[in-house]
Motif scaffolding. Structure first.
Motif, PDB file in Angstrom:
ATOM      1  N   VAL A  36       0.844  -1.198   0.000  1.00  0.00           N
ATOM      2  CA  VAL A  36       0.000   0.000   0.000  1.00  0.00           C
ATOM      3  C   VAL A  36       0.880   1.249   0.000  1.00  0.00           C
ATOM      4  O   VAL A  36       1.999   1.234   0.536  1.00  0.00           O
ATOM      5  N   PRO A  37       0.381   2.355  -0.606  1.00  0.00           N
ATOM      6  CA  PRO A  37       1.150   3.603  -0.576  1.00  0.00           C
ATOM      7  C   PRO A  37       1.178   4.193   0.829  1.00  0.00           C
ATOM      8  O   PRO A  37       0.231   4.016   1.595  1.00  0.00           O
ATOM      9  N   ILE A  38       2.279   4.874   1.167  1.00  0.00           N
ATOM     10  CA  ILE A  38       2.382   5.560   2.453  1.00  0.00           C
ATOM     11  C   ILE A  38       2.886   6.982   2.196  1.00  0.00           C
ATOM     12  O   ILE A  38       3.430   7.258   1.120  1.00  0.00           O
ATOM     13  N   PRO A  39       2.708   7.888   3.175  1.00  0.00           N
ATOM     14  CA  PRO A  39       3.257   9.239   3.005  1.00  0.00           C
ATOM     15  C   PRO A  39       4.780   9.189   2.886  1.00  0.00           C
ATOM     16  O   PRO A  39       5.422   8.343   3.510  1.00  0.00           O
ATOM     17  N   ASP A  40       5.314  10.095   2.106  1.00  0.00           N
ATOM     18  CA  ASP A  40       6.774  10.142   1.906  1.00  0.00           C
ATOM     19  C   ASP A  40       7.464  10.587   3.194  1.00  0.00           C
ATOM     20  O   ASP A  40       6.890  11.352   3.972  1.00  0.00           O
ATOM     21  N   ARG A  41       8.651  10.082   3.414  1.00  0.00           N
ATOM     22  CA  ARG A  41       9.472  10.582   4.521  1.00  0.00           C
ATOM     23  C   ARG A  41      10.933  10.297   4.199  1.00  0.00           C
ATOM     24  O   ARG A  41      11.254   9.452   3.356  1.00  0.00           O
ATOM     25  N   ALA A  42      11.816  11.015   4.881  1.00  0.00           N
ATOM     26  CA  ALA A  42      13.249  10.870   4.604  1.00  0.00           C
ATOM     27  C   ALA A  42      13.760   9.535   5.132  1.00  0.00           C
ATOM     28  O   ALA A  42      13.218   8.979   6.088  1.00  0.00           O
ATOM     29  N   GLY A  43      14.801   9.019   4.496  1.00  0.00           N
ATOM     30  CA  GLY A  43      15.514   7.861   5.024  1.00  0.00           C
ATOM     31  C   GLY A  43      14.920   6.518   4.652  1.00  0.00           C
ATOM     32  O   GLY A  43      15.366   5.486   5.157  1.00  0.00           O
ATOM     33  N   LEU A  44      13.934   6.496   3.771  1.00  0.00           N
ATOM     34  CA  LEU A  44      13.362   5.203   3.387  1.00  0.00           C
ATOM     35  C   LEU A  44      14.349   4.444   2.497  1.00  0.00           C
ATOM     36  O   LEU A  44      14.893   5.007   1.547  1.00  0.00           O
ATOM     37  N   PRO A  45      14.576   3.154   2.771  1.00  0.00           N
ATOM     38  CA  PRO A  45      15.425   2.366   1.870  1.00  0.00           C
ATOM     39  C   PRO A  45      14.651   2.023   0.595  1.00  0.00           C
ATOM     40  O   PRO A  45      13.428   2.141   0.563  1.00  0.00           O
ATOM     41  N   THR A  46      15.372   1.595  -0.427  1.00  0.00           N
ATOM     42  CA  THR A  46      14.713   1.068  -1.619  1.00  0.00           C
ATOM     43  C   THR A  46      14.491  -0.430  -1.425  1.00  0.00           C
ATOM     44  O   THR A  46      15.409  -1.158  -1.026  1.00  0.00           O
ATOM     45  N   LEU A  47      13.263  -0.878  -1.690  1.00  0.00           N
ATOM     46  CA  LEU A  47      12.923  -2.293  -1.557  1.00  0.00           C
ATOM     47  C   LEU A  47      12.890  -2.949  -2.930  1.00  0.00           C
ATOM     48  O   LEU A  47      12.371  -2.376  -3.892  1.00  0.00           O
ATOM     49  N   ALA A  48      13.444  -4.160  -3.011  1.00  0.00           N
ATOM     50  CA  ALA A  48      13.473  -4.884  -4.286  1.00  0.00           C
ATOM     51  C   ALA A  48      13.455  -6.380  -3.995  1.00  0.00           C
ATOM     52  O   ALA A  48      13.804  -6.811  -2.890  1.00  0.00           O
ATOM     53  N   PRO A  49      13.067  -7.191  -4.982  1.00  0.00           N
ATOM     54  CA  PRO A  49      13.196  -8.639  -4.811  1.00  0.00           C
ATOM     55  C   PRO A  49      14.661  -9.012  -4.586  1.00  0.00           C
ATOM     56  O   PRO A  49      15.570  -8.328  -5.070  1.00  0.00           O
ATOM     57  N   GLY A  50      14.907 -10.096  -3.863  1.00  0.00           N
ATOM     58  CA  GLY A  50      16.270 -10.517  -3.543  1.00  0.00           C
ATOM     59  C   GLY A  50      17.049 -10.977  -4.756  1.00  0.00           C
ATOM     60  O   GLY A  50      16.513 -11.109  -5.859  1.00  0.00           O
ATOM     61  N   PHE A  51      18.337 -11.219  -4.534  1.00  0.00           N
ATOM     62  CA  PHE A  51      19.248 -11.586  -5.625  1.00  0.00           C
ATOM     63  C   PHE A  51      18.951 -12.981  -6.174  1.00  0.00           C
ATOM     64  O   PHE A  51      18.470 -13.856  -5.454  1.00  0.00           O
ATOM     65  N   PHE A  52      19.291 -13.165  -7.455  1.00  0.00           N
ATOM     66  CA  PHE A  52      19.408 -14.509  -8.025  1.00  0.00           C
ATOM     67  C   PHE A  52      20.838 -14.669  -8.502  1.00  0.00           C
ATOM     68  O   PHE A  52      21.328 -13.879  -9.309  1.00  0.00           O
ATOM     69  N   ASP A  53      21.532 -15.706  -8.004  1.00  0.00           N
ATOM     70  CA  ASP A  53      22.919 -15.934  -8.417  1.00  0.00           C
ATOM     71  C   ASP A  53      23.032 -17.289  -9.103  1.00  0.00           C
ATOM     72  O   ASP A  53      22.717 -18.320  -8.500  1.00  0.00           O
ATOM     73  N   PRO A  54      23.482 -17.306 -10.373  1.00  0.00           N
ATOM     74  CA  PRO A  54      23.511 -18.564 -11.126  1.00  0.00           C
ATOM     75  C   PRO A  54      24.740 -19.426 -10.865  1.00  0.00           C
ATOM     76  O   PRO A  54      24.922 -20.443 -11.553  1.00  0.00           O
TER      77      PRO A  54
END
Ligand code: ZN
Length: 369
Positions: A27-45
């Motif tokens: 869900v969307p939240i109000p913006d604030r400073a210091g938020l990390p970027t979230l992403a799916p985890g790594f795939f290593d072949p």
């Protein structure tokens, strides 16, 4: 526990709720400073083991595999291809059967990588693979391993100059196995023949080749120039000079380039000398894994999170490109689904933050797994 951060594609502030290892709400939240970027985890072949556990070991156990998976998850690796290298037939069959028997880890270990034994026997191209087990391609032998693996060997690294290699590549393509060129001293003509036969990848380009090569007609230039080949590379700060990483980034571009840590079975262990693959290797105080007394590295002592940080902090790669090369390119190449930040998707996520010391990545909650 909800996770707040920025969506890695849109940059918008979101709250991700996780239940039982999957994403339950975004869900969307109000913006604030210091938020990390979230992403799916790594795939290593390409991961050979960790903590002293080798996927090649004739004594590999289910608990050993679980220990490696736990270590990888602690480094933000959502999934990886366990990699078995050059070795005796029985040990590899045991390894593939052990991996395939772990049904509960099928999402973490979706496919397997066979690196060797069909590689160059020469010192240099062979790297740290044991010479006595190097041999020409053998389709019958491979088929027996593939049976033990339940059909999950999806990537094979070979040297295309070996006798029978082109017919073997065609056999692999019929079985939907991706063929990668590596540990090779092939001529430019042999490399082009391999691509024509169906090879589509270069394994850790710039490594697994002779320490001294002809200045023009060599395996690095030819594979760099061939747009049919997607390249894997090891940006751990030890395997490649910065200039070669720059060349790879510009020539291949992140869409045809994937990072691998090539973690050694000794990754995660303290510095010292260890026996592995029938030889002695050394973990140095800086985390390199080396063949003592030679210029050759024996895989990496680092994991994919370290490579991700090196790409951003040392090579100036953008967050989006670093994510592409560590989470996406190899999955697309191997025909695996690419996870997204949406309801129902796996919740093995990473959080990326800019700190005064540079970019840092850490794994975040995946539902208590
Ligand atoms: Zn290798």
């Amino acid at each position: 526990m909800p996770l707040d951060g920025r969506h890695h594609r849109t940059g918008r502030p979101i709250r991700v709720t996780v239940t039982g290892g999957t994403i339950a709400a975004v869900v969307p939240i109000p913006d604030r400073a210091g938020l990390p970027t979230l992403a799916p985890g790594f795939f290593d072949p390409q991961i050979n083991g960790a903590l002293g556990v080798s996927f090649n070991a004739p004594t590999l156990t289910a608990d050993g595999v679980r220990a490696v998976v736990a270590e990888c998850r602690a480094h933000g690796i959502a999934a990886f291809a366990p990699t078995l290298v050059t070795g005796p037939f029985a040990a590899l069959r045991h390894g593939f059967a052990t991996l395939a028997g772990l049904a509960e880890l099928a999402d973490v270990l979706p496919v397997f990588h066979l690196e060797g034994p069909y590689i160059s026997p020469a010192d240099g191209p062979r790297g740290a693979h044991p010479r006595e087990h190097v041999r020409p391609p053998d389709a019958d032998e491979f088929d027996r391993w593939q049976d033990a693996a339940g059909g999950r060997i999806r990537l094979v690294t070979l040297a295309p100059e070996l006798p029978g290699a082109l017919a073997f590549i065609e056999h692999m393509r019929k079985g939907n196995v991706v063929v990668s060129i590596g540990h090779t001293a092939a001529t430019p003509g042999q490399l082009r023949d391999a691509a024509r036969a169906g090879a589509t990848v270069s394994t850790h380009l710039g490594n697994g080749c002779a320490a001294t090569m002809p200045r023009h007609d060599n395996v690095v230039w030819e594979q760099l120039a061939d747009d049919r080949l997607t390249a894997g590379f090891i940006p751990d700060g030890d395997h490649l000079p910065a200039s070669l990483v720059t060349c790879l980034l510009r020539v291949k571009t992140p869409a045809r380039l994937f990072a691998t840590c090539d973690a050694s079975p000794l990754a995660g262990l303290p510095p010292g000398r260890y026996a592995e693959w029938g030889d002695e290797f050394e973990v140095t105080p800086t985390g390199k894994v080396v063949v003592p007394g030679t210029p050759y590295l024996a895989g990496s002592g680092h994991f994919t999170d370290h490579c991700f940080e090196v790409l951003m902090n040392r090579h100036g790669v953008s967050l989006a490109d670093a994510l592409t090369m560590t989470t996406r390119t190899a999955r697309v190449l191997l025909g695996l689904p690419v996870p997204t930040l949406e309801v129902g998707q796996p919740a093995a996520l990473i959080a990326v933050t800019e700190t005064p010391d540079g970019w840092r990545v850490r794994p975040v909650s995946d539902g208590g797994r």
